[in-house]
Design a protein around this motif. Structure first.
Motif, PDB file in Angstrom:
ATOM      1  N   SER A 150      -7.652   1.800  -0.410  1.00  0.00           N
ATOM      2  CA  SER A 150      -7.783   3.015  -1.208  1.00  0.00           C
ATOM      3  C   SER A 150      -8.605   2.692  -2.450  1.00  0.00           C
ATOM      4  O   SER A 150      -8.359   1.700  -3.131  1.00  0.00           O
ATOM      5  CB  SER A 150      -6.408   3.555  -1.596  1.00  0.00           C
TER       6      SER A 150
ATOM      7  N   SER B 132      -8.999   4.819  -5.152  1.00  0.00           N
ATOM      8  CA  SER B 132      -8.115   5.232  -6.246  1.00  0.00           C
ATOM      9  C   SER B 132      -6.686   5.264  -5.709  1.00  0.00           C
ATOM     10  O   SER B 132      -6.456   5.173  -4.508  1.00  0.00           O
ATOM     11  CB  SER B 132      -8.518   6.603  -6.783  1.00  0.00           C
ATOM     12  N   ASN B 133      -5.727   5.386  -6.605  1.00  0.00           N
ATOM     13  CA  ASN B 133      -4.329   5.356  -6.202  1.00  0.00           C
ATOM     14  C   ASN B 133      -3.977   6.534  -5.295  1.00  0.00           C
ATOM     15  O   ASN B 133      -4.497   7.640  -5.459  1.00  0.00           O
ATOM     16  CB  ASN B 133      -3.423   5.376  -7.429  1.00  0.00           C
TER      17      ASN B 133
ATOM     18  N   LYS C 295      -1.259   9.200  -4.186  1.00  0.00           N
ATOM     19  CA  LYS C 295      -0.054   9.852  -4.675  1.00  0.00           C
ATOM     20  C   LYS C 295       0.810  10.280  -3.497  1.00  0.00           C
ATOM     21  O   LYS C 295       0.325  10.923  -2.562  1.00  0.00           O
ATOM     22  CB  LYS C 295      -0.406  11.069  -5.527  1.00  0.00           C
TER      23      LYS C 295
ATOM     24  N   GLU D 250       2.596   6.631  -7.284  1.00  0.00           N
ATOM     25  CA  GLU D 250       1.220   6.300  -6.952  1.00  0.00           C
ATOM     26  C   GLU D 250       1.150   4.849  -6.498  1.00  0.00           C
ATOM     27  O   GLU D 250       1.765   3.965  -7.094  1.00  0.00           O
ATOM     28  CB  GLU D 250       0.303   6.513  -8.164  1.00  0.00           C
ATOM     29  N   TYR D 251       0.367   4.612  -5.421  1.00  0.00           N
ATOM     30  CA  TYR D 251       0.254   3.273  -4.856  1.00  0.00           C
ATOM     31  C   TYR D 251      -1.210   2.882  -4.682  1.00  0.00           C
ATOM     32  O   TYR D 251      -2.056   3.716  -4.338  1.00  0.00           O
ATOM     33  CB  TYR D 251       0.921   3.199  -3.478  1.00  0.00           C
ATOM     34  N   LYS D 252      -1.483   1.613  -4.892  1.00  0.00           N
ATOM     35  CA  LYS D 252      -2.726   0.999  -4.450  1.00  0.00           C
ATOM     36  C   LYS D 252      -2.447   0.390  -3.087  1.00  0.00           C
ATOM     37  O   LYS D 252      -1.507  -0.396  -2.933  1.00  0.00           O
ATOM     38  CB  LYS D 252      -3.166  -0.096  -5.432  1.00  0.00           C
TER      39      LYS D 252
ATOM     40  N   ASP E 275       2.946  -0.430  -6.438  1.00  0.00           N
ATOM     41  CA  ASP E 275       3.193   0.739  -7.268  1.00  0.00           C
ATOM     42  C   ASP E 275       2.310   0.667  -8.509  1.00  0.00           C
ATOM     43  O   ASP E 275       2.251  -0.353  -9.184  1.00  0.00           O
ATOM     44  CB  ASP E 275       4.668   0.792  -7.668  1.00  0.00           C
ATOM     45  N   ALA E 276       1.622   1.777  -8.803  1.00  0.00           N
ATOM     46  CA  ALA E 276       0.663   1.776  -9.906  1.00  0.00           C
ATOM     47  C   ALA E 276       1.328   1.741 -11.272  1.00  0.00           C
ATOM     48  O   ALA E 276       0.697   1.334 -12.254  1.00  0.00           O
ATOM     49  CB  ALA E 276      -0.236   3.011  -9.814  1.00  0.00           C
TER      50      ALA E 276
END
Length: 282
Positions: free
Chosen positions: A180, A182-183, A185, A194-196, A214-215
């Motif tokens: 990804s 961007s993160n 959601k 939100e995750y990377k 987890d962002a």
């Protein structure tokens, strides 16, 4: 034993795998359960951008289907005192996941998971749980586990959709990477996280590593698949997996598959009247 049987029972149904290493003591903050990681856990050389993303997505999202799958397994975890434990994991696609744990040839626990929620009983301590998926998400420090995602995790299928402008697909000699940009959601109920996300695939498009960070916290989940083989001439399944949970909770789980069978099995589940219900917020 407290609630360790119930906790491990719920966690073991996540994946099927086969260990190639032994359990070691966690003495210096190192991983206590050893399993080969892609490129020794170093960042993969992402290589060149993939020029045919349609073919890539077809390979990683579309798979031959099965109706029934029975998996004979062993489970080792770094937070239980007796291991490995013998386990059966049974899947009826889109309907239910059933699991049973034996300790010293005696049935110690059972679980039944459906789209409606999770039921599990500890026959040793004569107690049980009856919960939605919030319990399982709390154990894994995430918020995206539902029934269908759980099925996909069990058989090593991609359970995140990362497409379009937020996806970067690259290829090198080690295989493919889907990340990804961007993160991502993910909203469940009133909770949004939100995750990377980074996913690694072999040159044959088998999923070999999942990393979710987890962002907004230190919570992370890493899954390493290995030992992919073909069954019934077309169905690819992983024999090896390691689950690493870090952050609010820390745990490592290793499972060993000994047999795959594509047949139905009896999944009787009933809780005796003298069992005590465990409140999961205790």
């Amino acid at each position: 034993m407290n609630k360790w049987i119930l906790s491990i029972l719920i966690l073991l149904v996540l994946f099927s795998c086969k260990t190639r290493k032994t359990v070691e003591q966690n003495t210096e903050g190192k991983d206590s359960i050893q399993l080969q990681k892609p490129n020794d856990n170093k960042p993969i050389d992402v290589g060149e951008n993939v020029h045919d993303p349609v073919t890539f997505y077809e390979k990683v999202y579309i798979h031959p289907q099965f109706e029934y799958l029975k998996i004979s397994s062993k489970i080792t975890a770094d937070n239980i005192r007796v291991s490995p434990l013998d386990a059966i994991i049974y899947i009826e696609t889109d309907k239910k996941i059933y699991s049973s744990i034996n300790f010293l040839f005696i049935n110690a626990a059972r679980a039944l998971i459906t789209p409606e929620g999770i039921k599990a009983m500890d026959k040793y301590n004569k107690n049980y749980i009856d919960s939605d998926f919030e319990y399982l998400n709390n154990l894994l420090n995430v918020n995206f586990i539902d029934y269908k995602n759980l099925e996909k995790l069990l058989v090593g299928r991609t359970f995140f959709t990362i497409k379009g402008s937020n996806a970067r697909i690259t290829q090198n000699m080690q295989g493919y990477q889907l990340a990804s940009i961007s993160n991502i959601k993910i909203a469940t109920g009133e909770t949004t996280r939100e995750y990377k996300i980074v996913l690694q695939y072999s040159p044959e498009y088998d999923l070999i590593q999942v990393k979710l960070q987890d962002a907004n916290s230190d919570d992370s989940l890493e899954i390493i698949y290995d030992g992919w083989e073909t069954y019934q001439n077309e169905i690819r399944l992983p024999k090896n997996v390691k689950i690493i949970i870090k952050g609010t909770k820390n745990s490592q789980i290793l499972l060993e598959n000994t047999k795959f069978e594509f047949s139905r099995m009896d999944t009787r589940y009933s809780v005796p009247s003298n069992y005590k219900k465990i409140e999961l917020n205790d």
